[in-house]
Design an enzyme around this catalytic site. Structure first.
Site, PDB file in Angstrom:
ATOM      1  N   THR A   1     -14.701  -9.672  -0.219  1.00 25.33           N
ATOM      2  CA  THR A   1     -13.365 -10.165   0.121  1.00 25.33           C
ATOM      3  C   THR A   1     -13.483 -11.380   1.025  1.00 25.33           C
ATOM      4  O   THR A   1     -14.492 -11.563   1.704  1.00 25.33           O
ATOM      5  CB  THR A   1     -12.514  -9.085   0.814  1.00 25.33           C
TER       6      THR A   1
ATOM      7  N   ASN B   1     -10.483 -11.904   2.761  1.00 26.92           N
ATOM      8  CA  ASN B   1      -9.322 -11.566   3.583  1.00 26.92           C
ATOM      9  C   ASN B   1      -9.807 -11.050   4.944  1.00 26.92           C
ATOM     10  O   ASN B   1     -10.309  -9.945   5.053  1.00 26.92           O
ATOM     11  CB  ASN B   1      -8.492 -10.500   2.843  1.00 26.92           C
TER      12      ASN B   1
ATOM     13  N   GLY C   1      -8.164 -10.167   7.634  1.00 23.73           N
ATOM     14  CA  GLY C   1      -7.428  -9.007   8.117  1.00 23.73           C
ATOM     15  C   GLY C   1      -8.035  -7.727   7.569  1.00 23.73           C
ATOM     16  O   GLY C   1      -8.212  -6.734   8.276  1.00 23.73           O
TER      17      GLY C   1
ATOM     18  N   ASP D   1      -9.526  -2.989  -4.268  1.00 22.70           N
ATOM     19  CA  ASP D   1      -8.306  -3.567  -4.795  1.00 22.70           C
ATOM     20  C   ASP D   1      -7.218  -2.663  -4.270  1.00 22.70           C
ATOM     21  O   ASP D   1      -7.321  -1.435  -4.344  1.00 22.70           O
ATOM     22  CB  ASP D   1      -8.287  -3.641  -6.317  1.00 22.70           C
ATOM     23  N   SER D   2      -6.251  -3.271  -3.663  1.00 21.78           N
ATOM     24  CA  SER D   2      -5.202  -2.471  -3.054  1.00 21.78           C
ATOM     25  C   SER D   2      -3.877  -3.162  -3.252  1.00 21.78           C
ATOM     26  O   SER D   2      -3.819  -4.354  -3.562  1.00 21.78           O
ATOM     27  CB  SER D   2      -5.489  -2.267  -1.561  1.00 21.78           C
TER      28      SER D   2
ATOM     29  N   PHE E   1      -0.992  -6.362   8.530  1.00 20.34           N
ATOM     30  CA  PHE E   1      -0.789  -7.605   7.798  1.00 20.34           C
ATOM     31  C   PHE E   1      -0.111  -7.273   6.471  1.00 20.34           C
ATOM     32  O   PHE E   1       0.116  -6.110   6.150  1.00 20.34           O
ATOM     33  CB  PHE E   1      -2.129  -8.332   7.570  1.00 20.34           C
ATOM     34  N   GLY E   2       0.232  -8.284   5.708  1.00 19.37           N
ATOM     35  CA  GLY E   2       0.800  -8.071   4.375  1.00 19.37           C
ATOM     36  C   GLY E   2       2.140  -7.361   4.395  1.00 19.37           C
ATOM     37  O   GLY E   2       3.080  -7.783   5.063  1.00 19.37           O
ATOM     38  N   TYR E   3       2.221  -6.240   3.678  1.00 20.25           N
ATOM     39  CA  TYR E   3       3.479  -5.509   3.511  1.00 20.25           C
ATOM     40  C   TYR E   3       3.717  -4.475   4.613  1.00 20.25           C
ATOM     41  O   TYR E   3       4.699  -3.742   4.565  1.00 20.25           O
ATOM     42  CB  TYR E   3       3.505  -4.835   2.130  1.00 20.25           C
TER      43      TYR E   3
ATOM     44  N   ARG F   1      -6.508   2.453   2.871  1.00 17.56           N
ATOM     45  CA  ARG F   1      -7.858   1.875   2.916  1.00 17.56           C
ATOM     46  C   ARG F   1      -8.794   2.796   3.704  1.00 17.56           C
ATOM     47  O   ARG F   1      -9.943   3.013   3.326  1.00 17.56           O
ATOM     48  CB  ARG F   1      -7.820   0.474   3.523  1.00 17.56           C
TER      49      ARG F   1
END
Length: 194
Positions: A9, A11, A13, A70-71, A153-155, A182
């Protein structure tokens, strides 16, 4: 001595979260840390397929064991959207503030029981001998009515956990990592790696 783990990754975060979840027993390296710039086409039709694609691609390039995940975020009112397209929803360069606002707008008409949602994470581990293993973690909740919280982070700011009375964006990082999709998938994978 800490074990080296390559996590496919960029990313940051996500990498920080993985490091917190795994603790001191592992040295986690991102693709950025290792200066790997492989363009991976995630054309799978499930979280499992995409995680395997990433792990195998970097394993083949490095010759080392590689983990990938993958999430995504699934909203039942939107037939599971954004799902496997969560990172690419409305475009990869689109901020999560905009993505979150769009999801909330699209679900304005959703009634109380129609706002069910979940975070899903699949971790794949590709070994140099060609073997691949996967684990899955899921955390159930509901789509919030407005964003709350600045953690994660994200949603995270729009994913509400009724039993905790807050969004995952309002949870302290240690608490979130303990219950997150995760965290669940990663702990299952660590058990397999042992």
């Amino acid at each position: 001595m800490a074990k080296k783990l390559i996590f496919a990754t960029n990313n940051q975060g996500k990498v920080n979260e993985i490091r917190q979840i795994l603790g001191d027993g592992y040295d986690v390296y991102s693709l950025k840390d290792l200066d790997i710039h492989t363009d991976i086409v995630e054309d799978g039709t499930s979280f499992e397929e995409n995680a395997v694609i990433k792990a195998k691609a970097i394993c083949e390039e490095t010759g080392e064991m590689v983990l990938a995940d993958d999430s995504g975020f699934e909203v039942d009112y939107l037939n599971g959207e954004p799902g496997i397209y969560s990172a690419r929803y409305l475009g990869e360069e689109t901020s999560y503030d905009i993505k979150n606002a769009d999801l909330l707008r699209r679900c304005e008409a959703a009634k109380e029981g129609e706002r069910t949602a979940r975070f899903v994470c699949v971790i794949a581990c590709a070994y140099p001998d060609g073997r691949v293993e996967t684990t899955r973690g899921v955390i159930e909740g509901v789509l919030a009515y407005e964003p709350k919280g600045t953690n994660g982070f994200g949603y995270d700011p729009i994913f509400y956990l009724p039993e905790r009375g807050c969004t995952t964006g309002e949870l302290e990082p240690e608490e979130k990592n303990r219950i997150s999709h995760r965290g669940i998938a990663l702990r299952k994978m660590v058990e397999k790696l042992k």
